[in-house]
Motif scaffolding. Structure first.
Motif, PDB file in Angstrom:
ATOM      1  N   ASP A  24       0.822  -1.197   0.000  1.00 60.48           N
ATOM      2  CA  ASP A  24       0.000   0.000   0.000  1.00 60.48           C
ATOM      3  C   ASP A  24       0.861   1.255   0.000  1.00 60.48           C
ATOM      4  OD1 ASP A  24      -2.250  -1.519   0.076  1.00 60.48           O
ATOM      5  OD2 ASP A  24      -2.408  -1.496   2.265  1.00 60.48           O
ATOM      6  N   VAL A  44      -5.982   7.912  -2.376  1.00 61.20           N
ATOM      7  CA  VAL A  44      -4.722   7.181  -2.517  1.00 61.20           C
ATOM      8  C   VAL A  44      -3.957   7.719  -3.720  1.00 61.20           C
ATOM      9  CG1 VAL A  44      -3.678   4.955  -2.973  1.00 61.20           C
ATOM     10  CG2 VAL A  44      -5.668   5.117  -1.474  1.00 61.20           C
ATOM     11  N   GLU A  45      -2.689   7.965  -3.537  1.00 59.95           N
ATOM     12  CA  GLU A  45      -1.827   8.335  -4.646  1.00 59.95           C
ATOM     13  C   GLU A  45      -0.783   7.244  -4.809  1.00 59.95           C
ATOM     14  OE1 GLU A  45      -0.152  12.149  -4.157  1.00 59.95           O
ATOM     15  OE2 GLU A  45      -2.033  13.225  -4.503  1.00 59.95           O
ATOM     16  N   ASP A  46      -0.852   6.480  -5.893  1.00 54.12           N
ATOM     17  CA  ASP A  46       0.082   5.388  -6.139  1.00 54.12           C
ATOM     18  C   ASP A  46       1.079   5.803  -7.200  1.00 54.12           C
ATOM     19  OD1 ASP A  46      -0.300   2.949  -4.592  1.00 54.12           O
ATOM     20  OD2 ASP A  46      -2.348   3.023  -5.385  1.00 54.12           O
ATOM     21  N   THR A  53      -0.994  -1.797 -10.045  1.00 51.56           N
ATOM     22  CA  THR A  53      -1.710  -1.620  -8.795  1.00 51.56           C
ATOM     23  C   THR A  53      -3.207  -1.539  -9.041  1.00 51.56           C
ATOM     24  OG1 THR A  53      -1.823  -0.277  -6.784  1.00 51.56           O
ATOM     25  CG2 THR A  53      -1.545   0.900  -8.867  1.00 51.56           C
ATOM     26  N   CYS A  54      -3.963  -1.914  -8.044  1.00 52.74           N
ATOM     27  CA  CYS A  54      -5.426  -1.846  -8.085  1.00 52.74           C
ATOM     28  C   CYS A  54      -5.872  -0.861  -7.012  1.00 52.74           C
ATOM     29  CB  CYS A  54      -6.041  -3.226  -7.848  1.00 52.74           C
ATOM     30  SG  CYS A  54      -5.714  -4.417  -9.158  1.00 52.74           S
ATOM     31  N   SER A  55      -5.723   0.398  -7.297  1.00 54.37           N
ATOM     32  CA  SER A  55      -5.966   1.448  -6.317  1.00 54.37           C
ATOM     33  C   SER A  55      -7.391   1.967  -6.394  1.00 54.37           C
ATOM     34  CB  SER A  55      -4.988   2.612  -6.521  1.00 54.37           C
ATOM     35  OG  SER A  55      -3.655   2.154  -6.403  1.00 54.37           O
ATOM     36  N   SER A 108     -11.905  -2.934  -2.204  1.00 57.29           N
ATOM     37  CA  SER A 108     -11.148  -1.695  -2.329  1.00 57.29           C
ATOM     38  C   SER A 108     -11.681  -0.631  -1.378  1.00 57.29           C
ATOM     39  CB  SER A 108     -11.211  -1.206  -3.777  1.00 57.29           C
ATOM     40  OG  SER A 108     -10.556   0.036  -3.922  1.00 57.29           O
ATOM     41  N   ILE A 129      -9.675   1.055   1.799  1.00 57.09           N
ATOM     42  CA  ILE A 129      -9.373   2.487   1.855  1.00 57.09           C
ATOM     43  C   ILE A 129      -9.935   3.133   3.114  1.00 57.09           C
ATOM     44  CG2 ILE A 129     -11.389   3.370   0.618  1.00 57.09           C
ATOM     45  CD1 ILE A 129      -7.775   4.464   0.070  1.00 57.09           C
ATOM     46  N   LYS A 184      -5.716  -4.340  -0.561  1.00 53.62           N
ATOM     47  CA  LYS A 184      -6.401  -3.923  -1.781  1.00 53.62           C
ATOM     48  C   LYS A 184      -6.418  -5.079  -2.779  1.00 53.62           C
ATOM     49  CE  LYS A 184      -2.344  -1.313  -3.075  1.00 53.62           C
ATOM     50  NZ  LYS A 184      -1.901  -0.017  -3.621  1.00 53.62           N
ATOM     51  N   CYS A 213      -8.645  -6.533 -11.683  1.00 47.50           N
ATOM     52  CA  CYS A 213      -8.442  -6.428 -10.248  1.00 47.50           C
ATOM     53  C   CYS A 213      -9.439  -7.333  -9.539  1.00 47.50           C
ATOM     54  CB  CYS A 213      -8.632  -4.981  -9.804  1.00 47.50           C
ATOM     55  SG  CYS A 213      -7.370  -3.867 -10.476  1.00 47.50           S
TER      56      CYS A 213
END
Length: 361
Positions: free
Chosen positions: A217, A252-254, A291-293, A310, A314, A323, A360
């Motif tokens: 994460d 979320v910032e991936d 990623t699966c954000s 998800s 979060i 996630k 995802c």
């Protein structure tokens, strides 16, 4: 570790034995190449699902010359006793007749299952018989499924076949114009072709998508983006039910790219299998990475369950919930054409070998 990995790969492909001594002059029969090209494209990916009967086709080459004292014999010991034989064909090439029988137009062909190994006098059960036009040249196929199915379970009963050719006059034809004898500087061998199911079913969806992937994460950052939890009941003194809504301002910032399909080429030459695998020389299995954000977009192939997971992740409603994972959500089969340890040609179809798309889950 490398040896163990190669052994595991051998198990995945269900090879009877790994070998490296196929003579370079050894060529597969034309009809097996044609069958492979009908079923698969140049990369081995199945293009005609359902064309094969079962998932394995084996071609056994006859071991001896054919004459009245030597039957057609095929060593089928490589067929597992747990396999289900769906179809078995005896393939014999018939040449055009010589001048001495040219006045006849037909002959009767009788196929016998030999009951013992004695050459003369031979004893056999008649299992196929039909008339053939003498002036036709090409492959003739005879259905011998019941007999071969019996041999798979009882190998000591396999004494081979005897094939006789009788003219309308009642005279037996000379074997020099039939079967695998050398004719006009060309040798056509005879084959037994088995279509079977070896019990390798397709991987179920639960098995396919069961991965133990460590959650990675990214940190949660505050923003003005608003997420709303499902309402929870709150009792008040007058007995009326009211809804209490809790606002969560998180996003979320991936730094990792979103879930996508990536190339993963399996090169049989690098593994050391190219000497006996006829086709393909390798194939692109692909793999899924990314990623699966939150929030999961429609282009990420997410299931409803993944969307809920998800959201739970979060909102940190359960610290054990990670996630969703980026995994294949659609798979397809490939086909391999290869020589086995007895130098017979085998065509096998393998389910769930190429990732067609990712999602995802």
């Amino acid at each position: 570790m490398t040896v163990k990995a190669i052994q595991r790969l051998q198990e995945v492909f269900a090879f009877e034995e790994i070998h490296h001594d196929i003579p370079p002059q050894k060529k597969p029969p034309r009809f097996m190449l044609d069958l492979y090209n009908q079923v698969a494209d140049s990369d081995g990916i199945t293009k005609a699902p359902g064309l094969l009967q079962g998932n394995v086709v084996r071609s056994f080459e006859s071991k001896v010359n054919v004459d009245p004292e030597h039957p057609y014999f095929f060593n089928i010991s490589s067929v597992g006793t747990n396999e289900k034989v769906l179809k078995a064909e005896l393939r014999i090439f018939k040449w055009k007749p010589l001048a001495m029988v040219a006045k006849h137009h037909f002959c009767r062909v009788d196929v016998y299952e030999l009951l013992d190994s004695a050459s003369t006098p031979w004893r056999g059960n008649l299992i196929a018989s039909r008339l053939l036009p003498l002036h036709f040249q090409g492959w003739e196929m005879f259905n011998v499924t019941l007999t071969v199915s019996k041999w798979v379970g009882e190998s000591n009963m396999n004494h081979g076949f005897l094939v006789t050719y009788i003219l309308p006059s009642g005279k037996y034809m000379e074997t020099e114009v039939l079967g695998q004898k050398k004719h006009q500087s060309v040798i056509r061998r005879s084959y037994l072709v088995l279509h079977s199911d070896d019990g390798r079913g397709g991987v179920t969806k639960s098995e396919t998508f069961h991965y133990n992937i460590k959650d990675q994460d990214a940190p949660l950052l505050k923003s003005e983006t608003q997420s709303i939890m499902p309402p929870e009941p709150n009792r008040v003194t007058n007995g009326a039910n009211q809804l209490k809504i809790r606002h969560v301002r998180e996003v979320v910032e991936d730094t990792d790219p979103p879930c996508k399909r990536k190339p993963m080429y399996v090169d049989f030459e690098e593994i050391g299998w190219d000497a006996w695998i006829i086709s393909p020389k390798g194939y692109n299995a692909y793999f899924c990475k990314g990623t699966c954000s939150f929030p999961l977009g429609q282009d990420m192939g997410a299931t409803n369950h993944a969307s809920v997971q998800s959201i739970v992740h979060i909102l940190k409603l359960n610290k054990d919930v990670s996630k969703p994972c980026c995994v294949p959500n659609k798979l397809t089969s490939i086909n391999l054409l290869y020589f086995n340890e007895e130098e017979n040609v085998v065509l096998k179809q393998y389910n769930d070998m190429v990732a067609v798309s990712c999602g995802c889950l």
